[in-house]
Scaffold this active site. Structure first.
Site, short mmCIF file in Angstrom:
data_model
loop_
_atom_site.label_atom_id
_atom_site.label_comp_id
_atom_site.label_asym_id
_atom_site.label_seq_id
_atom_site.Cartn_x
_atom_site.Cartn_y
_atom_site.Cartn_z
N ASP A 21 0.85 -1.18 0.00
CA ASP A 21 0.00 0.00 0.00
C ASP A 21 0.90 1.23 0.00
OD1 ASP A 21 -2.57 1.47 0.59
OD2 ASP A 21 -3.16 -0.53 1.25
N ASP A 48 -3.14 4.53 -2.21
CA ASP A 48 -4.22 4.98 -1.34
C ASP A 48 -4.61 6.43 -1.64
OD1 ASP A 48 -5.77 4.48 1.20
OD2 ASP A 48 -4.69 6.30 1.77
N GLU A 58 -6.51 3.79 -6.00
CA GLU A 58 -7.82 3.84 -5.36
C GLU A 58 -8.53 5.05 -5.94
OE1 GLU A 58 -9.86 3.89 -0.93
OE2 GLU A 58 -8.15 5.17 -1.33
N HIS A 77 -11.19 -3.70 2.93
CA HIS A 77 -11.10 -3.30 4.34
C HIS A 77 -11.91 -2.04 4.65
CE1 HIS A 77 -8.39 -0.68 2.30
NE2 HIS A 77 -8.25 0.05 3.39
N ASP A 78 -12.42 -1.36 3.63
CA ASP A 78 -13.24 -0.16 3.84
C ASP A 78 -14.72 -0.44 3.65
OD1 ASP A 78 -11.06 1.49 4.32
OD2 ASP A 78 -10.85 2.08 2.22
#
Ligand code: TEU
Ligand code: CA
Length: 570
Positions: free
Chosen positions: A104, A206, A264, A339-340
């Site tokens: 990430d 990210d 993202e 994970h979000d």
């Protein structure tokens, strides 16, 4: 690596990505927190899944205000997770098993405990001052910017020491880096090289569309924001300079390595996505959009999933649009959770005991048969589902906790907020991975940092390994099917019956290879008329039920039934 005889083929287009949430995967030392040695102990499991790429959420040094998305040192490993030598061992272990590692990259912001920020806030003439966005108080209050994780929703934080405000789109402990500063950018590129030189295989970037900002920070009225960008978050994102930075990053770093990059892309449109992923522009390989994730929420309320479910026609429209977007240029990704997001089977399938297994398998079939690189989130392969906490004290996520405080302060309805969170909170997907039926699901021998889903005695890897009918074994079977048939990766996509409210059906074609995919997204039995050249019989490759009922020119689909069939020759 390119495939020499076919310039359109790349390994990352054919890859199956598995996202691993390190904090919750496997704890090796009993402190209740997952760690690198824990992952190392499960490398064979990862290999046996049949995946190609592991994307691991941030493992860098961090005070963990936002579970590692607040980095205090980009070149070190988080204490709780281990050491750099553990990292080297992990990377080596993955590579030995022919698995790639994607890390990430969190560079919209750092932690406020990062050395750069400590310097930056220390005085107005510190050399690091311009690494962040500051607004001197003598200019008055800065124009409002919304923050995701701030209790007051405000992205400007007053800092007494230098009588200035700093910008934080995320939490108050996540100050935004100033990408308008070339020196800062250079440091980021150097840091990226540090990791590539260690041998990592790519970055998931990210909040990357937030990095470029109009640093004059013009004031907007709510109305202007709505008109200009459709939604409030738009005014942070995708400033035209973004492309200047991504292109520069590509020239200086990315183009020098054989890697995969994925942005993202919250709030990103198809047009904007093309600017990021079209190969001729030399920015990134892929992007993941949020349009699918936004389906089925009640407007005007914080993350309230519509209790009446979502509209499959809309769902098909969105995924078809994003599939069609990359027919000639660029390449897409597809995912249904991370994970979000809440758990995939709870959000898009049906996690009741009766339907969990067929609906999880159906969703897995969908992801593996679309024209895009599929991303799975750890636990999807065994059908892990939402935990649905009752109390705010069970939550660990800063988003849930701060939003609760925000609503409470504003005398809002916290009870309703907690009800909504059961279906939408990020912590639903962050509970410990369920390895077996022993205490804490075999995740830890200590006290887990977040509660384990009580369904672990039935839902765990060990039980599913033994069961030939399990979601886990189905997942592996689907991987084989995708690998054996390039048409499922590169083939064209043609949607059938777009107005059908329960069935999502499409045809994938490459040369003379043709596949029909029929997915019942509903809990009802549905009679479905298949196209004439698909006489469903021996040509069925995949079926998540034992049989298939046929009569006349129709098939009788069971709840959440999924069928993949190869077209009869000719
Ligand atoms: O998320 C960025 C992002 O765009 C958020 O809107 C995200 O959609 C939010 O979590 C929704 O609730 C990334 C990470 O994936 C997230 O985990 C981090 O909290 C965030 O950046 C800050 O780094
Ligand atoms: Ca640990």
């Amino acid at each position: 690596m390119k495939y020499e005889n076919d310039p359109g083929r790349y390994w990352w287009k054919e890859a199956i990505v598995y996202q691993l949430y390190p904090r919750s995967f496997k704890d090796s030392n009993g402190d209740g927190i997952g760690d690198l040695q824990g992952i190392i102990s499960k490398l064979d499991y990862l290999q046996n899944l049949g995946i190609d790429v592991v994307w691991i959420n941030p493992i860098y040094a961090s005070p963990n205000d936002d579970n590692g998305y607040d980095i205090s040192d980009y070149r070190n490993i988080m204490k709780e997770f281990g050491t750099m030598s553990d990292f080297n061992e992990l990377l080596d272990g993955l590579h030995k098993r022919n698995l790639k590692l994607v890390m990430d990259l969190v560079v919209n912001h750092t932690s406020d405990e990062h050395e750069w920020f400590k310097q930056s806030r220390s005085s107005r003439d510190n050399p690091y001052r311009n690494y962040y966005h500051w607004w001197p108080a003598e200019k008055g209050k800065p124009p409002h910017r919304e923050s995701f994780f701030d209790e007051n929703g405000r992205a400007w934080q007053y800092d007494r020491k230098t009588k200035s405000y700093y910008l934080h789109i995320f939490s108050v402990k996540q100050p935004d880096l100033n990408w308008e500063n070339p020196k800062m950018r250079k440091e980021i590129y150097e840091m990226m090289k540090f990791w590539f030189d260690k041998g990592i295989d790519g970055f998931r970037m990210d909040a990357i569309t937030y990095i470029a900002k109009d640093d004059s920070f013009p004031a907007f009225t709510e109305d202007e924001i709505r008109k200009q960008y459709g939604e409030w978050s738009g005014y942070y994102a995708s400033h035209p300079w973004l492309h200047k930075y991504l292109n520069e990053m590509n020239r200086q770093v990315l183009s020098k390595y054989d890697i995969m990059t994925v942005a993202e892309g919250p709030g990103v449109s198809v047009e904007e996505a093309h600017k990021i992923v079209d190969p001729s522009r030399h920015e990134l390989n892929m992007l993941y959009h949020f349009e699918g994730m936004g389906i089925g929420y009640v407007p005007g309320e914080f993350k309230r999933v519509d209790p009446n479910g979502y509209d499959l026609v809309k769902f098909k429209e969105v995924y078809t649009k994003w599939s069609d977007a990359f027919v000639t240029k660029g390449w897409g990704t597809i995912y249904l959770g991370n994970h979000d997001q809440p758990r995939m089977v709870s959000r898009w399938g049906n996690d009741s005991p009766e339907f969990k297994s067929p609906s999880a398998k159906m969703l897995i079939t969908f992801l593996f048969t679309m024209h895009a690189t599929p991303f799975f989130y750890n636990g999807d392969e065994i059908g892990m589902s939402n935990i649905r906490f009752d109390k705010i004290s069970d939550y660990r996520d800063i988003e849930s906790r701060n939003m609760y405080q925000h609503i409470k302060k504003n005398k809002g309805n916290v009870k309703r907020f907690l009800e909504n969170q059961k279906e939408s909170a990020r912590d639903n997907s962050r509970t410990p991975f369920q390895w077996n039926g022993s205490e804490h699901a075999g995740f830890t021998c200590g006290a887990p940092w977040i509660k384990v889903n009580p369904n672990y005695p039935e839902c765990n890897v060990e039980a599913q390994e033994k069961d030939t009918d399990s979601i886990l074994n189905y997942f592996r079977k689907m991987i084989k099917v995708r690998r054996t048939h390039t048409a499922l990766v590169y083939g064209s996509y043609h949607l059938l019956d777009k107005e059908h409210k329960q069935v999502y059906a499409y045809v994938r074609t490459l040369g003379d290879e043709k596949f029909l995919v029929v997915l019942n997204f509903s809990r009802e039995r549905v009679a479905y008329k298949t196209p004439p050249n698909f006489l469903l019989g021996e040509n069925i490759l995949i079926n998540n039920y034992r049989g298939l009922t046929k009569y006349e020119d129709k098939i009788q689909l069971q709840p959440y039934q999924a069928i993949v069939a190869k077209a009869a020759a000719g």
